[in-house]
Design an enzyme around this catalytic site. Structure first.
Site, short mmCIF file in Angstrom:
data_model
loop_
_atom_site.label_atom_id
_atom_site.label_comp_id
_atom_site.label_asym_id
_atom_site.label_seq_id
_atom_site.Cartn_x
_atom_site.Cartn_y
_atom_site.Cartn_z
N HIS A 164 0.83 -1.24 -0.13
CA HIS A 164 -0.13 -0.12 -0.08
C HIS A 164 0.74 0.95 -0.04
O HIS A 164 1.85 1.38 0.63
CB HIS A 164 -0.88 -0.12 1.25
CG HIS A 164 -2.08 1.04 1.14
ND1 HIS A 164 -1.96 2.41 1.41
CD2 HIS A 164 -3.31 0.88 0.59
CE1 HIS A 164 -3.10 2.98 1.10
NE2 HIS A 164 -3.88 1.92 0.70
N ASP A 204 -7.99 -5.41 -0.50
CA ASP A 204 -8.44 -6.19 -1.78
C ASP A 204 -8.19 -7.71 -1.36
O ASP A 204 -8.72 -8.45 -2.07
CB ASP A 204 -7.73 -5.71 -2.69
CG ASP A 204 -8.43 -4.43 -3.26
OD1 ASP A 204 -9.43 -4.03 -3.12
OD2 ASP A 204 -7.59 -3.44 -3.93
N1 CMC Z 1 4.07 -7.66 -4.86
C1 CMC Z 1 5.35 -7.71 -4.89
N2 CMC Z 1 6.15 -6.69 -4.62
C2 CMC Z 1 5.61 -5.35 -4.30
C3 CMC Z 1 4.24 -5.27 -4.01
C4 CMC Z 1 3.26 -6.34 -4.22
N3 CMC Z 1 2.10 -6.33 -4.23
N4 CMC Z 1 3.75 -3.82 -3.93
C5 CMC Z 1 4.85 -3.49 -3.97
N5 CMC Z 1 6.23 -4.06 -4.13
C6 CMC Z 1 7.47 -4.06 -4.20
C7 CMC Z 1 7.78 -3.36 -5.41
O1 CMC Z 1 8.21 -4.10 -6.36
C8 CMC Z 1 8.94 -2.70 -4.94
O2 CMC Z 1 10.06 -3.24 -4.82
P1 CMC Z 1 11.40 -2.77 -4.99
O3 CMC Z 1 12.01 -1.67 -4.37
O4 CMC Z 1 12.38 -4.03 -4.96
O5 CMC Z 1 11.59 -2.24 -6.74
C9 CMC Z 1 8.46 -2.02 -3.56
O6 CMC Z 1 7.64 -3.19 -3.06
C10 CMC Z 1 7.86 -0.65 -3.62
O7 CMC Z 1 6.72 -0.63 -4.33
P2 CMC Z 1 6.08 0.61 -5.20
O8 CMC Z 1 5.40 0.03 -6.35
O9 CMC Z 1 7.24 1.57 -5.17
O10 CMC Z 1 5.26 1.03 -3.85
P3 CMC Z 1 3.92 1.86 -3.98
O11 CMC Z 1 3.66 2.59 -2.76
O12 CMC Z 1 4.05 2.64 -5.24
O13 CMC Z 1 2.97 0.71 -4.50
C11 CMC Z 1 0.96 -0.36 -4.64
C12 CMC Z 1 1.59 0.67 -3.96
C13 CMC Z 1 -0.51 -0.63 -3.97
C14 CMC Z 1 0.70 0.20 -6.07
C15 CMC Z 1 1.57 -1.71 -4.62
O14 CMC Z 1 1.87 -2.27 -3.41
C16 CMC Z 1 1.07 -2.57 -5.55
O15 CMC Z 1 1.21 -2.71 -6.83
N6 CMC Z 1 0.32 -3.59 -5.00
C17 CMC Z 1 -0.17 -4.46 -5.79
C18 CMC Z 1 -1.78 -4.02 -6.19
C19 CMC Z 1 -2.70 -3.93 -5.07
O16 CMC Z 1 -2.94 -4.54 -4.43
N7 CMC Z 1 -3.53 -2.77 -5.33
C20 CMC Z 1 -4.50 -2.37 -4.09
C21 CMC Z 1 -3.98 -1.32 -3.65
S1 CMC Z 1 -5.06 -0.90 -1.82
C22 CMC Z 1 -6.61 -0.49 -2.13
C23 CMC Z 1 -7.07 -0.22 -3.35
O17 CMC Z 1 -6.52 0.95 -3.61
O18 CMC Z 1 -7.60 -0.82 -4.04
#
Ligand code: CMC
Length: 396
Positions: A281, A332
């Site tokens: 998140h 989710d």
């Molecule tokens: N699975 C594997 N690795 C992950 C995930 C995940 N779900 N989420 C983040 N990471 C890793 C990412 O690869 C990165 O690693 P590295 O630093 O080695 O490159 C690190 O964690 C930071 O990720 P980020 O994308 O920079 O973090 P963010 O704050 O931009 O991402 C997010 C937040 C929600 C987009 C992301 O966690 C994600 O893609 N999650 C999966 C999709 C998801 O479940 N979305 C629902 C969000 S909450 C409720 C809603 O809005 O619906």
């Protein structure tokens, strides 16, 4: 006769010129606006715990209904029995789809993504709202109430069509969550299913400046209307990094179920740098409190059905993703299991998010309109340096 410009005028003009010549390359920049405070809100806060208008969400999920929460978010205060009854009766009256919108839903081919259909349906509703172009708080509250009443009808009608069943008539007397399940499945739900759906709607209702809400506020800030803002928000919610994650979570769980070894699946997925839907998140780095609440309901539903397989798979994936990546699940993750345990198919999961979040979006549209300033940030240019134009004939 015009008056001489005051000294402040020159100051303002001077400042404007200064802003236009700011060295953008050296300005601080936060990709994805991470950590940036982009506005003020009195609707919800996520510091320490998630609160809607000051009330803890765990308390609301424990004791209130979704309609009480919807009324709180839209009107600013929890309703009394009398104002809640009024709200329910206004919603019941508004629970009807214009015939052309029904026809439109039937005409769109069944293979079309249900979020695309919902986006089109909501946009079409604007044309039949008698107050569509009317401005002001009261008109906007009426539009929001109509959307809250009509979106479930679009979601249910389309879902049943995709399942090959005719739509069923709404039964508002069942209550919002039970009626929603009735319209989707054609069966009146058990008390446990009704409460679990209601709690999921409470938890999905609002979450300050998330991507879809921000999209709605940007649209509103230009002076545009409620329907345009909500349509844009639906488009933003559809993405897999936001609301689209919940239906993909079930794909993951099914994939693991078929493979039969959750630990091997998740280790391989992480090794391949696969993003696991339902984890991580932008704001909750130590865990999403909403996921903890909904997980309890997933357990109860699984125990009631006597089938714990999905829960066990989810536990294994959760343990390994936490240990290996330090990532906790978000809302989710349990919601997909919850809706699956209710017998619902994944194509309705993200639309169910809309059924609830429309309340948060509408509250933000109202708030943005009442204290508006055009949202127009700057960008840092990283394209080619200044270059000379070459006429077409000389370019070969
Ligand atoms: N699975 C594997 N690795 C992950 C995930 C995940 N779900 N989420 C983040 N990471 C890793 C990412 O690869 C990165 O690693 P590295 O630093 O080695 O490159 C690190 O964690 C930071 O990720 P980020 O994308 O920079 O973090 P963010 O704050 O931009 O991402 C997010 C937040 C929600 C987009 C992301 O966690 C994600 O893609 N999650 C999966 C999709 C998801 O479940 N979305 C629902 C969000 S909450 C409720 C809603 O809005 O619906």
């Amino acid at each position: 006769m015009g008056r001489n410009p005051r000294p402040q005028h020159f100051l303002v003009v001077g400042l404007r010129r200064l802003v236009e010549t700011i060295d953008m390359a050296n300005e601080p920049y936060f990709p994805g606006l991470e950590g940036v405070i982009a506005g003020e809100t009195a609707i919800s806060s996520i510091e320490g715990e998630l609160r809607y208008r000051g009330y803890s969400v765990s308390e609301l999920a424990g004791s209130a209904t979704f309609l009480e929460v919807a009324s709180l978010l839209l009107h600013g205060e929890l309703p009394t029995s009398e104002t809640l009854a009024d709200f329910q009766s206004v919603l019941s009256e508004a629970a009807e789809l214009p015939d052309p919108v029904r026809t439109l839903l039937e005409e769109i081919p069944v293979h079309v993504d249900s979020m695309d259909v919902l986006r089109t349906g909501v946009s079409a509703l604007a044309q039949f709202d008698p107050q569509c172009d009317e401005e002001g708080r009261d008109a906007d509250l009426n539009k929001a109430t109509r959307l809250l009443a009509q979106i479930p009808l679009i979601v249910a009608a389309r879902y049943r069509m995709m399942q090959g069943y005719p739509p069923v008539e709404s039964k508002p007397e069942l209550g919002f969550a039970a009626n929603l399940l009735w319209m989707l499945t054609g069966k009146e739900p058990s008390l446990l299913h009704e409460r679990a759906m209601d709690v999921s709607l409470i938890l999905y209702a609002e979450h300050e400046f998330n991507a879809s809400t921000f999209a709605a506020r940007v649209v509103t800030s230009t002076g545009s209307d409620m329907y345009s803002a909500i349509t844009a928000a639906i488009g933003a919610l559809k993405g897999p990094l936001h609301g689209g994650a919940n239906e993909r979570v079930l794909e993951v769980l099914k994939e693991v179920q078929e493979m039969g070894d959750a630990e091997a699946w998740v280790r391989e997925a992480l090794a391949k740098k696969r993003r696991i839907m339902g984890f991580g998140h932008r704001v909750y780095k130590n865990g999403d409190p909403r996921a903890v609440i909904l997980r309890g309901y997933c357990r109860e539903l699984a125990e009631e059905s006597g089938d714990m397989e999905m829960e066990e798979i989810a536990d294994t994936i959760e343990r390994i993703v936490r240990t290996e990546k330090g990532l906790p699940p978000n809302l989710d993750w349990p919601s997909a299991r919850l809706y699956h345990a209710m017998g619902l198919e994944p194509e309705v999961f993200t639309p169910l998010f809309v059924v609830s979040r429309v309340v948060g979006w509408a509250a933000h549209v109202l708030e943005q309109s009442e204290s508006n300033r055009l949202i127009r940030p700057r960008s840092r240019y990283n394209g080619p340096a200044k270059r000379k134009f070459v006429p077409l004939a000389q370019r070969d």
